[in-house]
Design a protein around this motif. Structure first.
Motif, PDB file in Angstrom:
ATOM      1  N   LYS A 103     -18.549 -16.014  19.088  1.00 25.97           N
ATOM      2  CA  LYS A 103     -17.503 -15.773  18.103  1.00 25.97           C
ATOM      3  C   LYS A 103     -17.128 -14.291  18.102  1.00 25.97           C
ATOM      4  O   LYS A 103     -17.955 -13.444  17.739  1.00 25.97           O
ATOM      5  N   PRO A 104     -15.894 -13.962  18.519  1.00 24.67           N
ATOM      6  CA  PRO A 104     -15.495 -12.548  18.475  1.00 24.67           C
ATOM      7  C   PRO A 104     -15.561 -12.041  17.033  1.00 24.67           C
ATOM      8  O   PRO A 104     -15.007 -12.677  16.126  1.00 24.67           O
ATOM      9  N   THR A 105     -16.254 -10.942  16.846  1.00 23.40           N
ATOM     10  CA  THR A 105     -16.517 -10.454  15.491  1.00 23.40           C
ATOM     11  C   THR A 105     -16.195  -8.970  15.421  1.00 23.40           C
ATOM     12  O   THR A 105     -16.634  -8.188  16.266  1.00 23.40           O
ATOM     13  N   LEU A 106     -15.433  -8.607  14.403  1.00 20.89           N
ATOM     14  CA  LEU A 106     -15.042  -7.211  14.203  1.00 20.89           C
ATOM     15  C   LEU A 106     -16.075  -6.530  13.311  1.00 20.89           C
ATOM     16  O   LEU A 106     -16.414  -7.045  12.239  1.00 20.89           O
ATOM     17  N   LEU A 107     -16.588  -5.406  13.773  1.00 21.52           N
ATOM     18  CA  LEU A 107     -17.557  -4.639  12.985  1.00 21.52           C
ATOM     19  C   LEU A 107     -16.910  -3.332  12.532  1.00 21.52           C
ATOM     20  O   LEU A 107     -16.265  -2.647  13.321  1.00 21.52           O
ATOM     21  N   ALA A 144      -7.026  -5.588   0.229  1.00 17.45           N
ATOM     22  CA  ALA A 144      -6.942  -6.930   0.837  1.00 17.45           C
ATOM     23  C   ALA A 144      -5.982  -6.951   2.028  1.00 17.45           C
ATOM     24  O   ALA A 144      -6.275  -7.574   3.059  1.00 17.45           O
ATOM     25  N   ALA A 145      -4.854  -6.247   1.897  1.00 18.98           N
ATOM     26  CA  ALA A 145      -3.868  -6.232   2.992  1.00 18.98           C
ATOM     27  C   ALA A 145      -4.425  -5.480   4.203  1.00 18.98           C
ATOM     28  O   ALA A 145      -4.194  -5.879   5.357  1.00 18.98           O
ATOM     29  N   ALA A 146      -5.179  -4.407   3.947  1.00 25.30           N
ATOM     30  CA  ALA A 146      -5.766  -3.628   5.051  1.00 25.30           C
ATOM     31  C   ALA A 146      -6.779  -4.469   5.825  1.00 25.30           C
ATOM     32  O   ALA A 146      -6.888  -4.368   7.053  1.00 25.30           O
ATOM     33  N   VAL A 147      -7.520  -5.315   5.105  1.00 21.94           N
ATOM     34  CA  VAL A 147      -8.495  -6.204   5.753  1.00 21.94           C
ATOM     35  C   VAL A 147      -7.770  -7.169   6.686  1.00 21.94           C
ATOM     36  O   VAL A 147      -8.125  -7.306   7.862  1.00 21.94           O
ATOM     37  N   ILE A 148      -6.733  -7.817   6.163  1.00 20.77           N
ATOM     38  CA  ILE A 148      -6.003  -8.813   6.960  1.00 20.77           C
ATOM     39  C   ILE A 148      -5.336  -8.139   8.160  1.00 20.77           C
ATOM     40  O   ILE A 148      -5.365  -8.660   9.281  1.00 20.77           O
ATOM     41  N   GLU A 149      -4.787  -6.952   7.921  1.00 19.94           N
ATOM     42  CA  GLU A 149      -4.128  -6.215   9.003  1.00 19.94           C
ATOM     43  C   GLU A 149      -5.122  -5.894  10.137  1.00 19.94           C
ATOM     44  O   GLU A 149      -4.830  -6.093  11.314  1.00 19.94           O
ATOM     45  N   ALA A 150      -6.305  -5.417   9.747  1.00 15.35           N
ATOM     46  CA  ALA A 150      -7.314  -5.060  10.764  1.00 15.35           C
ATOM     47  C   ALA A 150      -7.762  -6.292  11.537  1.00 15.35           C
ATOM     48  O   ALA A 150      -7.900  -6.253  12.764  1.00 15.35           O
ATOM     49  N   MET A 151      -7.976  -7.392  10.815  1.00 18.24           N
ATOM     50  CA  MET A 151      -8.445  -8.609  11.483  1.00 18.24           C
ATOM     51  C   MET A 151      -7.357  -9.169  12.397  1.00 18.24           C
ATOM     52  O   MET A 151      -7.628  -9.571  13.528  1.00 18.24           O
ATOM     53  N   ALA A 152      -6.118  -9.169  11.905  1.00 18.53           N
ATOM     54  CA  ALA A 152      -4.997  -9.693  12.704  1.00 18.53           C
ATOM     55  C   ALA A 152      -4.762  -8.830  13.939  1.00 18.53           C
ATOM     56  O   ALA A 152      -4.501  -9.343  15.029  1.00 18.53           O
ATOM     57  N   ALA A 153      -4.880  -7.510  13.771  1.00 14.72           N
ATOM     58  CA  ALA A 153      -4.642  -6.601  14.892  1.00 14.72           C
ATOM     59  C   ALA A 153      -5.605  -6.884  16.040  1.00 14.72           C
ATOM     60  O   ALA A 153      -5.273  -6.695  17.207  1.00 14.72           O
ATOM     61  N   HIS A 154      -6.838  -7.319  15.695  1.00 11.09           N
ATOM     62  CA  HIS A 154      -7.823  -7.618  16.728  1.00 11.09           C
ATOM     63  C   HIS A 154      -7.858  -9.108  17.051  1.00 11.09           C
ATOM     64  O   HIS A 154      -8.652  -9.531  17.914  1.00 11.09           O
ATOM     65  N   GLY A 155      -7.052  -9.884  16.353  1.00  8.12           N
ATOM     66  CA  GLY A 155      -6.999 -11.327  16.610  1.00  8.12           C
ATOM     67  C   GLY A 155      -8.324 -12.031  16.388  1.00  8.12           C
ATOM     68  O   GLY A 155      -8.711 -12.906  17.156  1.00  8.12           O
ATOM     69  N   ILE A 156      -9.050 -11.632  15.344  1.00  8.61           N
ATOM     70  CA  ILE A 156     -10.373 -12.233  15.127  1.00  8.61           C
ATOM     71  C   ILE A 156     -10.453 -12.867  13.729  1.00  8.61           C
ATOM     72  O   ILE A 156      -9.677 -12.541  12.833  1.00  8.61           O
ATOM     73  N   SER A 157     -11.405 -13.757  13.572  1.00  7.57           N
ATOM     74  CA  SER A 157     -11.536 -14.473  12.303  1.00  7.57           C
ATOM     75  C   SER A 157     -12.859 -14.165  11.597  1.00  7.57           C
ATOM     76  O   SER A 157     -13.215 -14.796  10.620  1.00  7.57           O
ATOM     77  N   GLN A 158     -13.599 -13.188  12.107  1.00  4.47           N
ATOM     78  CA  GLN A 158     -14.854 -12.805  11.422  1.00  4.47           C
ATOM     79  C   GLN A 158     -14.991 -11.281  11.406  1.00  4.47           C
ATOM     80  O   GLN A 158     -14.927 -10.635  12.453  1.00  4.47           O
ATOM     81  N   LEU A 159     -15.179 -10.753  10.208  1.00  2.00           N
ATOM     82  CA  LEU A 159     -15.352  -9.306  10.020  1.00  2.00           C
ATOM     83  C   LEU A 159     -16.669  -9.065   9.293  1.00  2.00           C
ATOM     84  O   LEU A 159     -16.974  -9.749   8.313  1.00  2.00           O
TER      85      LEU A 159
END
Ligand code: MN
Length: 239
Positions: A108-112, A176-191
Motif C-alpha cells: 500500500k503506497p503510504t505518505l509519511l 483539512a484541505a492541506a491534508v487532501i491536497e497532499a494526499m491527492a498530489a501523491h495519489g495515495i490513500s494512506q497518510l
C-alpha cells in the motif's frame, strides 16, 4: 513481521523519564521489527550533530545497537530536530528520510510526513518554519558555539510557547484541505504523520476514494506506537 512507526518522542531534559522508555522500546519490541520509522521530533531540540547533550547519549547508543542488529531505522526531521544531519546518521546507523516521502507499506503506497507543514492555518508558524529551513540561516546558526546555539534554541522555545498560548486548537491542528491536497498530489490513500499529538485514525475521501489519515501521538503523554503488517495497521499507546 511488523513495521513500527513512532513520532514526537521529544527526548531531552524536560521529560527525562522518556529516554529509558524509548530505549526499552528499542531493545525490546523494535529489535524484533522489520523496520522502525521515526517521523520527526525524536529530540526536543537538536542544535547540530556536534552539539550532543548528555541526555541524548542513551538513546543514541540504543539506536546504534538496533541498526547494528540488522533492523533498519528511518528518521525524518521534525520541527525541533530539523538539524539532524549526516554525522548523526553515520553515528547511529539510521537513514534520514525526506518529509514528505512515499513508501510501499505491504503493497500500500503510504505518505509519511512529520505533519507541521499541514498546519497551514498557522501562518506565523509557517513563516518561522521557512526561516528555520533556510540554508543560509542554518549555516549561520551552525557556525555559532554550542553555548550560543543552546541559548538561541531556548529563546526560540520560549517565543514559541508564548505565541502558542494565544492560538486556538483549530489553528494548531492540520488543515483539512492541506491534508487532501497532499494526499491527492501523491495519489495515495494512506497518510501517517505526527506533530499534533492527537493520536487518531481519520477516515476521509480523496479524489472520490476512501482514504485514511493515521496520526501518531507523542511519547510524554501517550507513548504512541503504530504497528503495521500485511493485515493492516494498529495504533496503540504503550503507557
Ligand atoms: Mn512537531
Amino acid at each position: 513481521m511488523t513495521t513500527l512507526f513512532i513520532a514526537d518522542i521529544h527526548l531531552g531534559n524536560e521529560h527525562p523519564e522518556i529516554s529509558p522508555r524509548f530505549c526499552d522500546f528499542l531493545y525490546d519490541e523494535a529489535s524484533r521489527a522489520t523496520a522502525l520509522y521515526i517521523l520527526g521530533d525524536l529530540f526536543e531540540v537538536w542544535i547540530g550533530d556536534d552539539g550532543h547533550q548528555p541526555e541524548h547519549a542513551a538513546a543514541i547508543t540504543a539506536l546504534q545497537q538496533l541498526t547494528q542488529s540488522g533492523v533498519p531505522a528511518y528518521v525524518m526531521h521534525g520541527n525541533r530536530d530539523f538539524l539532524l544531519g549526516s554525522q548523526f546518521a553515520t553515528e547511529t546507523g539510521c537513514t534520514l528520510i525526506d518529509d514528505p516521502i512515499v513508501i510501499d507499506l505491504y503493497g500500500k503506497p503510504t505518505l509519511l510526513m512529520h505533519g507541521d507543514s499541514l498546519c497551514t492555518d498557522d501562518h506565523e508558524y509557517l513563516q518561522f518554519r521557512a526561516q528555520m529551513r533556510n540554508p543560509a540561516w542554518q549555516q549561520q546558526f551552525l557556525s555559532q558555539s554550542v553555548e550560543q546555539r543552546l541559548a538561541t534554541a531556548r529563546h526560540y522555545r520560549e517565543e514559541s510557547r508564548r505565541r502558542n498560548q494565544g492560538k486556538t486548537q483549530e489553528i494548531m491542528d492540520v488543515n483539512a484541505a492541506a491534508v487532501i491536497e497532499a494526499m491527492a498530489a501523491h495519489g495515495i490513500s494512506q497518510l501517517i504523520h505526527g506533530h499534533t499529538h492527537r493520536p487518531a485514525l481519520h477516515e476521509l475521501t480523496v479524489d472520490l476514494h476512501p482514504a485514511q489519515r493515521i496520526v501518531l501521538g507523542d511519547w510524554y503523554q501517550q507513548q504512541s506506537v503504530l504497528r503495521c503488517d500485511a493485515g493492516g495497521c494498529q495504533l496503540s499507546n504503550l503507557s
